[in-house]
Design an enzyme around this catalytic site. Structure first.
Site, PDB file in Angstrom:
ATOM      1  N   LYS A 111       0.827  -1.291   0.015  1.00 20.25           N
ATOM      2  CA  LYS A 111       0.141   0.081  -0.106  1.00 20.25           C
ATOM      3  C   LYS A 111       0.827   1.237   0.003  1.00 20.25           C
ATOM      4  O   LYS A 111       0.440   2.329  -0.501  1.00 20.25           O
ATOM      5  CB  LYS A 111      -0.977   0.239   1.139  1.00 20.25           C
ATOM      6  CG  LYS A 111      -2.032  -1.114   1.037  1.00 20.25           C
ATOM      7  CD  LYS A 111      -2.947  -0.978   2.460  1.00 20.25           C
ATOM      8  CE  LYS A 111      -3.943  -1.975   2.205  1.00 20.25           C
ATOM      9  NZ  LYS A 111      -5.022  -2.021   3.225  1.00 20.25           N
ATOM     10  N   LYS A 192      -9.898 -12.218  -8.206  1.00 23.60           N
ATOM     11  CA  LYS A 192     -10.963 -12.047  -7.352  1.00 23.60           C
ATOM     12  C   LYS A 192     -11.830 -10.791  -7.735  1.00 23.60           C
ATOM     13  O   LYS A 192     -11.321  -9.591  -7.942  1.00 23.60           O
ATOM     14  CB  LYS A 192     -10.609 -11.919  -5.911  1.00 23.60           C
ATOM     15  CG  LYS A 192     -10.051 -13.451  -5.394  1.00 23.60           C
ATOM     16  CD  LYS A 192      -9.751 -13.263  -4.076  1.00 23.60           C
ATOM     17  CE  LYS A 192     -10.837 -12.928  -3.131  1.00 23.60           C
ATOM     18  NZ  LYS A 192     -10.245 -13.095  -1.801  1.00 23.60           N
ATOM     19  N   LYS A 195     -13.529  -4.698  -4.257  1.00 27.34           N
ATOM     20  CA  LYS A 195     -14.034  -3.237  -4.037  1.00 27.34           C
ATOM     21  C   LYS A 195     -13.512  -2.345  -5.043  1.00 27.34           C
ATOM     22  O   LYS A 195     -14.056  -1.198  -4.918  1.00 27.34           O
ATOM     23  CB  LYS A 195     -13.588  -3.088  -2.516  1.00 27.34           C
ATOM     24  CG  LYS A 195     -14.578  -3.465  -1.598  1.00 27.34           C
ATOM     25  CD  LYS A 195     -14.102  -3.304  -0.104  1.00 27.34           C
ATOM     26  CE  LYS A 195     -15.004  -3.875   0.965  1.00 27.34           C
ATOM     27  NZ  LYS A 195     -14.886  -3.195   2.257  1.00 27.34           N
TER      28      LYS A 195
END
Length: 327
Positions: A111, A192, A195
């Site tokens: 991140k 996958k 979000k």
């Protein structure tokens, strides 16, 4: 009764993969374990947030968890920032953790890589996550592969603290959630469902218009040979549709393949099954959305239940450390 803790951030849209892969497990587990479910809004602060939006998404996520089937009469549902003990124990965990341990956290590396602003909280938030878990004398923490490293750090910190200051924390165990549906992106079925908003046609929001949901499924990527079989390597798109249909109808995806010879009927049935699952959730969500005061009351009651457990745990840790008690 075994105690279980799980948390979810109020960022990004809750999608079909979250529902079928995790939240339905939460609903089931609340009847077999003393379950605490937390909207971890403090974790969301590791990146800058719009205050109005954060407040709104926090309540919306709580509403959605209730709509999905979390029963506040059975489970404890609360917002992380409503229980001050989380930040109180987080500092103690920061002082228990070593810089090297925090630096090795994979998610921090991922991140922070290339980010223009990296907050100190992004570096230390595994200590807050440890506090979240240890505050509640948690026995088991359902974790996926992406959170396993954080749970191992939590265990290490609990053991280190106990060795230094005496038995204070229960050392939690990782549990692998029951094999749920692994829901992939409808347009990029080798990854996958996420979000993130970089694949809007591949992601189905739990609160999305049902007509739009059906269209997305009917436009899902498959392949050219038109053979329906469950083979995640050779036929990821078709296998994803079978997984979705199987999860929504409680049937085995591989055996479902025997019912189809063409993609069209499979897509149509998958669309109908998904809409049938989402429709009552959306209806319940609308009811809750019309009475935000009732939701706030539920969260207030959940926070009180959480504090009744977290308060004594933090007091126990403070006493073990030798901090002078307030009078």
């Amino acid at each position: 009764m075994t105690r279980v803790f799980s948390g979810i951030q109020p960022t990004g849209e809750v999608h079909l993969g979250n529902l079928l892969g995790a939240l339905r497990n939460w609903v089931r587990d609340q009847h077999t374990a003393d379950s605490l479910y937390c909207v971890v809004d403090l974790h969301a602060l590791t990146v800058p947030q719009d205050p109005v939006e954060l407040r709104s998404t926090t309540r919306q996520l709580a509403q959605l968890l209730l709509a999905v089937g979390i029963d506040p009469a059975v489970a404890t549902l609360f917002v992380q920032s409503h229980v001050d003990e989380h930040t109180g124990l987080a500092w103690i965990m920061e002082c228990t953790a070593a810089v090297g341990e925090l630096r090795r956290m994979t998610q921090f590396k991922d991140k922070s890589d290339g980010a223009s602003f990296v907050s100190g909280g992004l570096f230390t938030y595994p200590a807050l996550m440890a506090a979240d878990i240890l505050l509640y004398d948690t026995d088991h923490v359902p974790v996926g592969d992406d959170q396993r490293q954080h749970l191992e750090l939590t265990r290490d910190l609990a053991i280190r603290f106990n060795n230094r200051y005496g038995d204070t924390f229960i050392v939690p165990e990782a549990t692998i959630p029951p094999v749920g549906a692994r829901i992939m992106d409808l347009q990029q079925p080798t990854r996958k469902m996420s979000k993130s908003a970089d694949s809007p046609q591949g992601t189905i929001g739990v609160l999305e218009d049902l007509g739009a949901v059906a269209k997305k499924i009917k436009r899902a990527v498959t392949d050219t040979d038109n053979e329906v079989r469950f083979d995640t390597d050779a036929k990821p798109g078709v296998s994803n549709l079978l997984s979705i249909l199987g999860a929504c109808t409680d049937r085995d995806p591989a055996s479902l393949a025997d019912d189809y010879t063409q993609y069209g009927p499979l897509k149509a049935d998958a669309a109908d099954a998904v809409c049938a699952v989402l429709e009552p959730i959306q209806a319940r969500y609308a009811e809750l959305d019309a009475d935000p005061g009732a939701v706030d009351d539920i969260l207030s009651g959940g926070a009180a239940k959480a504090r009744a457990v977290a308060g004594p745990t933090l007091a126990r840790a403070r006493e073990a450390l030798g901090l002078l008690p307030a009078r």
